[in-house]
Design an enzyme around this catalytic site. Structure first.
Site, PDB file in Angstrom:
ATOM      1  CE  LYS A  35      -2.031 -48.477 -58.291  1.00 62.28           C
ATOM      2  NZ  LYS A  35      -2.732 -49.620 -58.953  1.00 62.28           N
ATOM      3  CG  HIS A  37       3.421 -55.538 -54.551  1.00 62.99           C
ATOM      4  ND1 HIS A  37       3.874 -54.900 -55.678  1.00 62.99           N
ATOM      5  CD2 HIS A  37       2.065 -55.509 -54.635  1.00 62.99           C
ATOM      6  CE1 HIS A  37       2.833 -54.526 -56.422  1.00 62.99           C
ATOM      7  NE2 HIS A  37       1.742 -54.889 -55.812  1.00 62.99           N
ATOM      8  CB  SER A  56      -0.821 -44.272 -58.721  1.00 66.53           C
ATOM      9  OG  SER A  56      -1.350 -45.392 -59.357  1.00 66.53           O
TER      10      SER A  56
HETATM   11  P1  A3P Z   1      -1.815 -44.146 -62.550  1.00 67.03           P
HETATM   12  O1  A3P Z   1      -2.740 -44.479 -61.422  1.00 67.03           O
HETATM   13  O2  A3P Z   1      -0.887 -43.003 -62.223  1.00 67.03           O
HETATM   14  O3  A3P Z   1      -2.498 -43.952 -63.856  1.00 67.03           O
HETATM   15  P2  A3P Z   1       0.617 -51.019 -60.806  1.00 67.03           P
HETATM   16  O4  A3P Z   1       0.374 -51.858 -61.998  1.00 67.03           O
HETATM   17  O5  A3P Z   1       1.961 -51.238 -60.183  1.00 67.03           O
HETATM   18  O6  A3P Z   1      -0.493 -51.104 -59.835  1.00 67.03           O
HETATM   19  O7  A3P Z   1       0.696 -49.505 -61.321  1.00 67.03           O
HETATM   20  C1  A3P Z   1      -0.457 -48.886 -61.820  1.00 67.03           C
HETATM   21  C2  A3P Z   1      -0.053 -47.608 -62.520  1.00 67.03           C
HETATM   22  O8  A3P Z   1       0.592 -47.929 -63.768  1.00 67.03           O
HETATM   23  C3  A3P Z   1      -1.270 -46.761 -62.855  1.00 67.03           C
HETATM   24  O9  A3P Z   1      -0.836 -45.401 -62.752  1.00 67.03           O
HETATM   25  C4  A3P Z   1      -1.518 -47.180 -64.303  1.00 67.03           C
HETATM   26  O10 A3P Z   1      -2.301 -46.279 -65.041  1.00 67.03           O
HETATM   27  C5  A3P Z   1      -0.080 -47.241 -64.816  1.00 67.03           C
HETATM   28  N1  A3P Z   1       0.043 -47.967 -66.086  1.00 67.03           N
HETATM   29  C6  A3P Z   1      -0.449 -49.177 -66.410  1.00 67.03           C
HETATM   30  N2  A3P Z   1      -0.192 -49.469 -67.695  1.00 67.03           N
HETATM   31  C7  A3P Z   1       0.482 -48.409 -68.207  1.00 67.03           C
HETATM   32  C8  A3P Z   1       1.015 -48.090 -69.504  1.00 67.03           C
HETATM   33  N3  A3P Z   1       0.913 -48.914 -70.545  1.00 67.03           N
HETATM   34  N4  A3P Z   1       1.658 -46.907 -69.645  1.00 67.03           N
HETATM   35  C9  A3P Z   1       1.774 -46.058 -68.625  1.00 67.03           C
HETATM   36  N5  A3P Z   1       1.272 -46.287 -67.381  1.00 67.03           N
HETATM   37  C10 A3P Z   1       0.641 -47.454 -67.178  1.00 67.03           C
END
Ligand code: A3P
Length: 292
Positions: A46, A101, A131
């Site tokens: 996340k 990870h 998140s």
């Molecule tokens: P949120 O749940 O706070 O919206 P991961 O890919 O490591 O699982 O992380 C997911 C988080 O990255 C989510 O956060 C997601 O919305 C955010 N995310 C993905 N693409 C993004 C982008 N282009 N800009 C900003 N945040 C992004």
């Protein structure tokens, strides 16, 4: 309330999701053969993995950038430890790009000889926690914990895949000299995506024209990724599919933790993490309006 053993297991001190990986496979990664051209994107869950995955695809693959190739990021850039599609990683063309990870000490041995490149992205732990909580509700491989407080205590105790956030981040930062590594933060990407893209290009030794950089930045914004089926993770492989409504690209901002955490919960996270975080060479950003 302890996490259910059906969802997680521990191997060599690290917490893994039960149905996606075996201890034998984790051990086999130690001798995973590295190519000098490989790129490994490492994150605690996340922290902006999918976002950075998309940026890397856009930078490395012209066809992704100009829209002539329709390959999902997940397929282009598989997870090192979760080989859910049983791909033959040795047959992938170079440059291979993997997401992982894993903690620094479980990664392939040759990575520690500075072979290949590593990009490590970190995010402020309160936004990671929030998140993660939302994510656990929409993904079948994670246990659904209805109460945020219970989820928070598990997160702080490292009883979630990825183990303790602080151990993950500290481990990678304190072993930086063993790797050919670029550190980025979610917050710097959010505040100034163009500079982050340029940093990545520089690290990868990729020279993109001004127009190409602009195209990467445009396609990597939250709004545009949400619309892009190659990047939005709306259609996940079966193993992940949960029943609840929700989106992988949920809010994509800095400071959403303030919308869910109470003052007491925020103080609880501070009590466990903040003092130790002072030893990290990162200036953490907790609110979208904070200065870098
Ligand atoms: P949120 O749940 O706070 O919206 P991961 O890919 O490591 O699982 O992380 C997911 C988080 O990255 C989510 O956060 C997601 O919305 C955010 N995310 C993905 N693409 C993004 C982008 N282009 N800009 C900003 N945040 C992004």
């Amino acid at each position: 309330m302890e996490p259910s053993k059906d969802y997680i297991f521990y191997h060599k001190g690290f917490c893994f999701p039960e149905n996606l990986i075996t201890p034998e496979y984790i051990d086999s990664l130690e001798t995973f053969e590295i190519r000098d051209s490989d790129v490994f994107l490492v994150t605690f869950p996340k922290s902006g993995t999918v976002w950075t995955q998309n940026i890397l695809s856009l930078i490395i693959h012209e066809g992704h950038r100009n829209g002539t190739e329709n390959i999902k990021n997940m397929d282009r850039m598989p997870w090192l430890e979760f080989n859910i599609k049983n791909l033959d990683y040795t047959a992938l063309p170079s440059p291979r790009v993997f997401a992982t990870h894993l903690p620094y000490y479980l990664t392939p041995r040759d990575l520690r000889n500075k072979r290949a490149r590593v990009i490590y992205v970190t995010r402020n732990p309160k936004d990671v926690l929030v998140s993660y909580f939302h994510f656990s509700k929409i993904i079948d491989t994670l246990e659904k914990v209805p109460d945020f407080n219970i989820f928070m205590e598990r997160f702080l105790a490292g009883k979630v895949p990825g183990s303790k956030w602080l151990d993950h981040v500290t481990g990678w930062y304190s072993h930086a000299e063993d790797f050919n590594i670029l550190f980025l933060t979610y917050e710097e990407m959010k505040k100034d995506l163009r500079s982050a893209v340029l940093k990545i290009c520089d690290f990868l030794g990729r020279k993109l024209s001004e127009k190409e950089v602009e195209s990467v930045v445009r396609q990597a914004t939250f709004e545009n990724m949400k619309k892009d089926p190659r990047a939005n993770y709306e259609k996940l492989p079966e193993v992940f599919e949960g029943n609840e409504e929700g989106h992988f690209l949920r809010k994509g901002t800095i400071g959403d933790w303030k919308n869910i955490m109470t003052v007491a919960q925020s103080e609880r996270v501070d009590e466990v993490l903040k003092k130790k975080m002072e030893n990290l060479p990162i200036k953490f950003i907790w609110d979208i309006n904070d200065q870098m």
